[in-house]
Design a protein around this motif. Structure first.
Motif, mmCIF file in Angstrom:
data_model
loop_
_atom_site.group_PDB
_atom_site.id
_atom_site.type_symbol
_atom_site.label_atom_id
_atom_site.label_comp_id
_atom_site.label_asym_id
_atom_site.label_seq_id
_atom_site.Cartn_x
_atom_site.Cartn_y
_atom_site.Cartn_z
ATOM 1 N N ARG A 6 0.809 -0.995 0.107
ATOM 2 C CA ARG A 6 0.028 0.162 -0.264
ATOM 3 C C ARG A 6 0.968 1.008 -0.265
ATOM 4 N N GLN A 23 2.316 1.154 -3.741
ATOM 5 C CA GLN A 23 1.303 2.051 -3.763
ATOM 6 C C GLN A 23 0.852 3.555 -4.286
ATOM 7 N N ARG A 24 0.421 4.483 -2.575
ATOM 8 C CA ARG A 24 0.615 5.390 -2.230
ATOM 9 C C ARG A 24 2.260 6.399 -2.700
ATOM 10 N N LEU A 65 1.155 6.546 -7.073
ATOM 11 C CA LEU A 65 0.387 7.707 -6.756
ATOM 12 C C LEU A 65 1.132 8.795 -6.994
ATOM 13 N N TYR A 67 -5.756 13.134 -5.179
ATOM 14 C CA TYR A 67 -5.228 11.632 -4.409
ATOM 15 C C TYR A 67 -5.559 11.879 -3.163
ATOM 16 N N GLY A 96 -5.121 8.466 -0.733
ATOM 17 C CA GLY A 96 -5.128 7.415 -1.350
ATOM 18 C C GLY A 96 -4.452 6.175 -1.437
ATOM 19 N N CYS A 97 -4.978 4.857 -1.720
ATOM 20 C CA CYS A 97 -4.524 3.915 -1.285
ATOM 21 C C CYS A 97 -4.865 3.432 0.079
#
Length: 124
Positions: free
Chosen positions: A80, A83-84, A87, A108, A111-112
């Motif tokens: 996670r 991913q952040r 992003l 965002y 986000g995630c």
């Protein structure tokens, strides 16, 4: 914004400093390759591993903010956080376009499944 500025300064100065040490006496093209690799490396370690291990980057730590899972306020999980981070890398170049279109806020945000919270709110 101040935490993001501190984190950006760490990434820029850390990336350049590491690249200068690694690319000593190299050609210009090689130097800039090292700079790019070091920027991404320092950014990854700072934003991903810092969030997973300490729940904060240096900037967030100094401003008493932590990164937590949105669902249960627990420690962020590695993927996670990755991913952040990815992003965030897409948000940086798109931010001027987003503002130019007249949009407010950050698309965002949260986000995630990760959020930023004040440290004192975690103690409750």
């Amino acid at each position: 914004m101040l935490a993001a500025g501190i984190d950006a300064a760490i990434t820029v100065f850390g990336g350049f400093g590491l690249a200068m040490r690694l690319a000593d006496d190299k050609t210009s093209g090689t130097y800039w390759t090292y700079v790019a690799i070091c920027f991404f490396g320092v950014s990854f370690v700072h934003h991903v591993l810092g969030a997973v291990l300490f729940r904060a980057t240096v900037g967030k730590f100094l401003l008493f903010t932590r990164v937590v899972r949105e669902a249960d306020a627990g420690r962020p999980r590695f993927w996670r956080a990755v991913q952040r981070w990815l992003l965030g890398l897409t948000w940086l170049p798109l931010q001027p376009i987003w503002s130019w279109l007249g949009n407010d806020g950050e698309p965002y945000e949260d986000g995630c499944g990760l959020r930023y919270v004040r440290s004192k709110d975690l103690r409750r």
